[in-house]
Design an enzyme around this catalytic site. Structure first.
Site, PDB file in Angstrom:
ATOM      1  N   CYS A  82      -6.708  -5.248  -0.101  1.00  0.00           N
ATOM      2  CA  CYS A  82      -5.932  -5.510  -1.312  1.00  0.00           C
ATOM      3  C   CYS A  82      -6.641  -6.563  -2.179  1.00  0.00           C
ATOM      4  O   CYS A  82      -7.668  -6.278  -2.776  1.00  0.00           O
ATOM      5  CB  CYS A  82      -4.505  -5.889  -0.950  1.00  0.00           C
ATOM      6  SG  CYS A  82      -3.356  -5.773  -2.342  1.00  0.00           S
ATOM      7  N   HIS A 184      -2.704  -2.292   3.012  1.00  0.00           N
ATOM      8  CA  HIS A 184      -2.571  -3.385   3.978  1.00  0.00           C
ATOM      9  C   HIS A 184      -2.542  -2.837   5.401  1.00  0.00           C
ATOM     10  O   HIS A 184      -1.469  -2.555   5.941  1.00  0.00           O
ATOM     11  CB  HIS A 184      -1.281  -4.172   3.706  1.00  0.00           C
ATOM     12  CG  HIS A 184      -1.304  -4.999   2.470  1.00  0.00           C
ATOM     13  ND1 HIS A 184      -1.592  -6.345   2.482  1.00  0.00           N
ATOM     14  CD2 HIS A 184      -1.103  -4.664   1.177  1.00  0.00           C
ATOM     15  CE1 HIS A 184      -1.547  -6.817   1.241  1.00  0.00           C
ATOM     16  NE2 HIS A 184      -1.254  -5.812   0.434  1.00  0.00           N
ATOM     17  N   GLU A 186      -2.897  -4.372   8.078  1.00  0.00           N
ATOM     18  CA  GLU A 186      -2.302  -5.342   9.004  1.00  0.00           C
ATOM     19  C   GLU A 186      -0.794  -5.182   9.132  1.00  0.00           C
ATOM     20  O   GLU A 186      -0.166  -5.779  10.022  1.00  0.00           O
ATOM     21  CB  GLU A 186      -2.633  -6.772   8.563  1.00  0.00           C
ATOM     22  CG  GLU A 186      -1.864  -7.294   7.358  1.00  0.00           C
ATOM     23  CD  GLU A 186      -2.402  -6.819   6.022  1.00  0.00           C
ATOM     24  OE1 GLU A 186      -1.919  -7.293   4.994  1.00  0.00           O
ATOM     25  OE2 GLU A 186      -3.313  -5.968   6.014  1.00  0.00           O
TER      26      GLU A 186
END
Length: 204
Positions: A82, A184, A186
């Site tokens: 990002c 993202h 994560e």
């Protein structure tokens, strides 16, 4: 590389904890990075999502800009997610007047291309190197407008009419030791995108 991987997460602002936890689940020695010595010690570096203008200002304040640029230019495997993609891009559209980057990726990104945080969305997308699609979460994300000849496109938003202007946009790239995603990885428990980055480190 014979020793355990030592991967840093640039810890100035953004999704630092989430990336550290994702790396730890994969058995990696993961550490937050805030000082030049920690950059020098890393086998690889993740630049997390957050606010790209804030991150670059903090990097300047902490005297990290030159150490980061030097190590990236010297071939440090680096993964930007990002805002991290924006910081690795050589060119930005819709950035602030004084916005700078770390550079290294021969791409042009459009900042906040997916709109405001309320316009964030999720979708499944195919990614080179993965057998099944990854569930991608986009939060005030950039997309890639164009890539240079040395850049490999790893993934695009599905080309569907219901996705509007995001349809077909490039959202994952790799060039040499550098990798970046608009989304993202994560978020959630799927560690396969991080594993792709670890494989990139192992092959250097």
């Amino acid at each position: 590389m014979n020793h355990p991987l030592h991967v840093g997460v640039l810890a100035l602002q953004g999704d630092v904890r989430e990336h550290l936890e994702a790396l730890l689940r994969l058995g990696v020695d993961a550490v937050p990075v805030r000082r030049p010595a920690e950059i020098a010690a890393a086998d690889g570096l993740i630049i997390p999502g957050g606010e790209s203008t804030t991150m670059i200002k903090l990097a300047r304040n902490f005297d990290l800009l030159d150490p980061l640029r030097d190590r990236i230019a010297a071939g440090l495997p680096t993964f930007g997610t990002c805002a991290g993609m924006i910081l690795l891009a050589d060119r930005i559209i819709d950035g602030t007047a004084d916005q700078t980057t770390l550079g290294g990726l021969d791409i042009t990104v459009r900042r906040n291309a997916f709109g405001r945080q309320t316009d964030s969305f999720e979708t499944d997308l195919a990614l080179t190197g993965l057998d099944t699609p990854v569930h991608a979460v986009f939060i005030r994300a950039p997309w890639v407008e164009s890539v240079g000849p040395a850049v490999e496109v790893l993934g695009r938003v599905p080309d569907r009419a219901d996705l509007g202007p995001a349809a077909g946009r490039i959202v994952a790239v790799r060039q040499g030791a550098l990798m970046a995603t608009s989304f993202h990885p994560e978020v959630g428990a799927d560690g396969r995108v991080h594993e792709l980055f670890l494989d990139l480190i192992r092959t250097r």
